[in-house]
Design a protein around this motif. Sequence first.
Motif, PDB file in Angstrom:
ATOM      1  N   ILE A   1       5.372  -0.205 -10.593  1.00 30.24           N
ATOM      2  CA  ILE A   1       4.961   0.413  -9.209  1.00 30.24           C
ATOM      3  C   ILE A   1       5.699   1.796  -9.054  1.00 30.24           C
ATOM      4  O   ILE A   1       5.374   2.779  -8.585  1.00 30.24           O
ATOM      5  CB  ILE A   1       4.184  -0.213  -7.966  1.00 30.24           C
TER       6      ILE A   1
ATOM      7  N   VAL B   1      -1.629   6.088 -11.144  1.00 36.54           N
ATOM      8  CA  VAL B   1      -2.075   4.531 -10.746  1.00 36.54           C
ATOM      9  C   VAL B   1      -1.889   3.509 -11.751  1.00 36.54           C
ATOM     10  O   VAL B   1      -2.074   3.776 -12.746  1.00 36.54           O
ATOM     11  CB  VAL B   1      -3.540   4.609 -10.214  1.00 36.54           C
TER      12      VAL B   1
ATOM     13  N   HIS C   1       3.837   4.944 -10.548  1.00 38.34           N
ATOM     14  CA  HIS C   1       3.125   5.522  -9.254  1.00 38.34           C
ATOM     15  C   HIS C   1       3.922   6.445  -8.553  1.00 38.34           C
ATOM     16  O   HIS C   1       3.887   7.593  -8.511  1.00 38.34           O
ATOM     17  CB  HIS C   1       2.623   4.493  -8.213  1.00 38.34           C
TER      18      HIS C   1
ATOM     19  N   THR D   1      -3.329   3.834  -2.035  1.00 39.65           N
ATOM     20  CA  THR D   1      -3.385   2.924  -3.146  1.00 39.65           C
ATOM     21  C   THR D   1      -2.844   1.542  -2.978  1.00 39.65           C
ATOM     22  O   THR D   1      -1.799   1.250  -2.516  1.00 39.65           O
ATOM     23  CB  THR D   1      -2.801   3.397  -4.467  1.00 39.65           C
ATOM     24  N   TRP D   2      -3.678   0.540  -3.002  1.00 41.50           N
ATOM     25  CA  TRP D   2      -3.288  -0.834  -2.800  1.00 41.50           C
ATOM     26  C   TRP D   2      -2.957  -1.407  -4.080  1.00 41.50           C
ATOM     27  O   TRP D   2      -3.529  -1.545  -5.032  1.00 41.50           O
ATOM     28  CB  TRP D   2      -4.682  -1.628  -2.018  1.00 41.50           C
ATOM     29  N   TYR D   3      -1.924  -2.255  -4.081  1.00 39.47           N
ATOM     30  CA  TYR D   3      -1.287  -3.204  -5.236  1.00 39.47           C
ATOM     31  C   TYR D   3      -1.149  -4.676  -4.662  1.00 39.47           C
ATOM     32  O   TYR D   3      -0.826  -4.830  -3.662  1.00 39.47           O
ATOM     33  CB  TYR D   3      -0.162  -2.552  -5.814  1.00 39.47           C
TER      34      TYR D   3
ATOM     35  N   VAL E   1       0.664  -1.286  -0.017  1.00 38.15           N
ATOM     36  CA  VAL E   1      -0.016   0.000   0.112  1.00 38.15           C
ATOM     37  C   VAL E   1       0.954   1.256  -0.098  1.00 38.15           C
ATOM     38  O   VAL E   1       1.853   1.368   0.744  1.00 38.15           O
ATOM     39  CB  VAL E   1      -0.873  -0.015   1.226  1.00 38.15           C
TER      40      VAL E   1
ATOM     41  N   LYS F   1      -3.599  -2.698  -9.279  1.00 40.07           N
ATOM     42  CA  LYS F   1      -4.481  -1.976  -8.193  1.00 40.07           C
ATOM     43  C   LYS F   1      -5.526  -3.202  -7.564  1.00 40.07           C
ATOM     44  O   LYS F   1      -6.216  -3.981  -8.468  1.00 40.07           O
ATOM     45  CB  LYS F   1      -5.262  -0.942  -8.621  1.00 40.07           C
TER      46      LYS F   1
ATOM     47  N   ASP G   1      -3.221   0.684 -12.951  1.00 38.84           N
ATOM     48  CA  ASP G   1      -4.516  -0.243 -12.862  1.00 38.84           C
ATOM     49  C   ASP G   1      -4.511  -1.775 -12.794  1.00 38.84           C
ATOM     50  O   ASP G   1      -4.901  -2.435 -11.896  1.00 38.84           O
ATOM     51  CB  ASP G   1      -5.311   0.495 -13.875  1.00 38.84           C
TER      52      ASP G   1
END
Length: 106
Positions: A90, A100, A94, A77-79, A71, A105, A102
Amino acid sequence: MSDKPYYEHHVFFCTNVREDDSRQSCGKCGALDAQGYAKKRIKQLGLNGPGKVRINKSGCLDRCEEGPVVVVYPQGTWYTYIDNSDIDEIIDRHILKGEVVDRLKI
């Protein structure tokens, strides 16, 4: 006191190792290696230090079935990720560009 976060990005990798097999465990999915890789990469990019990017280990973040998880704050934002190429994406998108990712995510 400033409302600005201490770090531009504070990144937490769940590295929890669950001893029983009642749920998936991020720590059993290579999370510690991924966290170490991200920390090294951020340092190589010169992004570590106060006011910049901090990469931390975390205990259980309670999203075990979606893991391994990371996170990124302050965005929240959670991945999820599979390998170092996902970690690179990331970081590159990011952290460096503010985009982001996607496809990773959750």
